[in-house]
Design a protein around this motif. Structure first.
Motif: not given
Length: 309
Positions: A157, A182-183
């Motif tokens: 992150q 997540i990204l």
């Protein structure tokens, strides 16, 4: 021509008497890059964790060597840190060098070290290699179900916040799918092929190909024989076969090049970086238009650089 992965700096630091970036007996040097029509070459700083008492010191030594080579050959090649610098280098008729790290474990999860790497010009990190490293687990049956660690999630992150390219080559399947969740920006597999064609643990499943494509990322075709097929050497026809397959599964925007030159066995039908037009011609003969072949050799990777850097 853009190549998203090579290990030439490793060869230069381990065998300094055999040449430098200007000229050496391996697959990549400035003379070969010029002959091959390269716009950008990514240079990975590879650190094998179990071989180094101080992995970070090894990384720093490799980085200093890279910087010294950039200074020595500054009339030919330039270390680029942004898309604007890449464009400026191309307009000046110089080759761009992107700096990456292959093994996120060298930073030991230290975000200050990660920020220093960014400030020093590192713009791409291959999160794993072949060992658990505190951030993630590599590919292999015994590591399945173990993806990114909490520290690894924080690490990628922060990479995204800084403007660094996250690379899932070597990362296991669980971790790769986590990156998709997540990204928010694209991520890549810098040097991986299609698992459906060659059942190597480092190759990508169809679902992973689609995941990277849907995130706007790219997959660099790896020239390692064991990733391509059963021939004794790395054949052009097998590289094309994997490229067309990945394109068919993920679309025309996902395929790029990540040769892994100087990090793989030297038994390749393509002699070196100066011989890459043979691969270009092979894609054309396989039925791709000039436009679609240019996307593999340059445009897809350039779009990624423009998106992230």
């Amino acid at each position: 021509m853009i190549d998203l992965h090579c290990d030439t700096i490793m060869m230069l630091i381990d065998e300094p008497d055999k040449g430098d970036l200007g000229q050496n007996p391996w697959k990549i040097d400035i003379a070969k890059l010029k002959k091959g029509g390269y716009h950008l070459q990514d240079f990975a700083l590879f650190v094998e964790l179990d071989q180094e008492k101080d992995p970070y010191a090894r990384y720093e030594a490799m980085r200093q060597l890279f910087m010294a080579e950039m200074e020595k050959y500054k009339n030919d090649i330039v270390h680029v840190r942004s898309y604007e610098e890449f464009k400026a280098a191309r307009e000046a008729g110089k080759i761009s060098a992107l700096l990456s790290v292959e093994e996120g474990g060298v930073f030991e999860g230290d975000l200050q070290r990660l920020k220093k790497a960014y400030d020093d010009g590192v713009r791409l990190i291959t999160i794993s290699w072949n060992f658990p490293n505190g951030l993630s687990y590599p590919n292999g049956e015994k590591y399945e179900g173990k993806g990114l660690t909490p520290k690894g999630i924080e690490f990628v992150q922060y990479m995204e916040d800084l403007g660094m390219i996250v690379d899932c080559s070597h990362l296991n399947d669980t971790g790769t799918y986590q990156l998709g969740e997540i990204l928010t920006k694209p991520f890549i597999a810098s040097h991986s092929n299609a698992r459906a064609l060659t059942n190597h643990r480092r190759n990508l499943t169809d679902d992973q190909i689609r995941l990277i494509a849907n995130k706007g990322g790219v997959i660099g075709l790896n020239f390692a024989q064991s990733f391509l097929g059963t021939s004794r050497i790395s054949l052009i026809e097998d590289i094309v076969r994997h490229g067309l397959y990945i394109r068919n599964v993920g679309g025309s925007d996902v395929v790029a090049l990540g040769t892994d030159f100087d990090g793989i066995r030297p038994d390749t039908e393509i002699e070196d970086a100066g011989d890459m037009m043979r691969l270009y011609d092979a894609f054309r003969k396989a039925g791709l238009s000039e436009h679609d072949t240019d996307k593999i050799f340059n445009d897809n990777a350039e779009r990624l650089l423009q998106t992230i850097l």
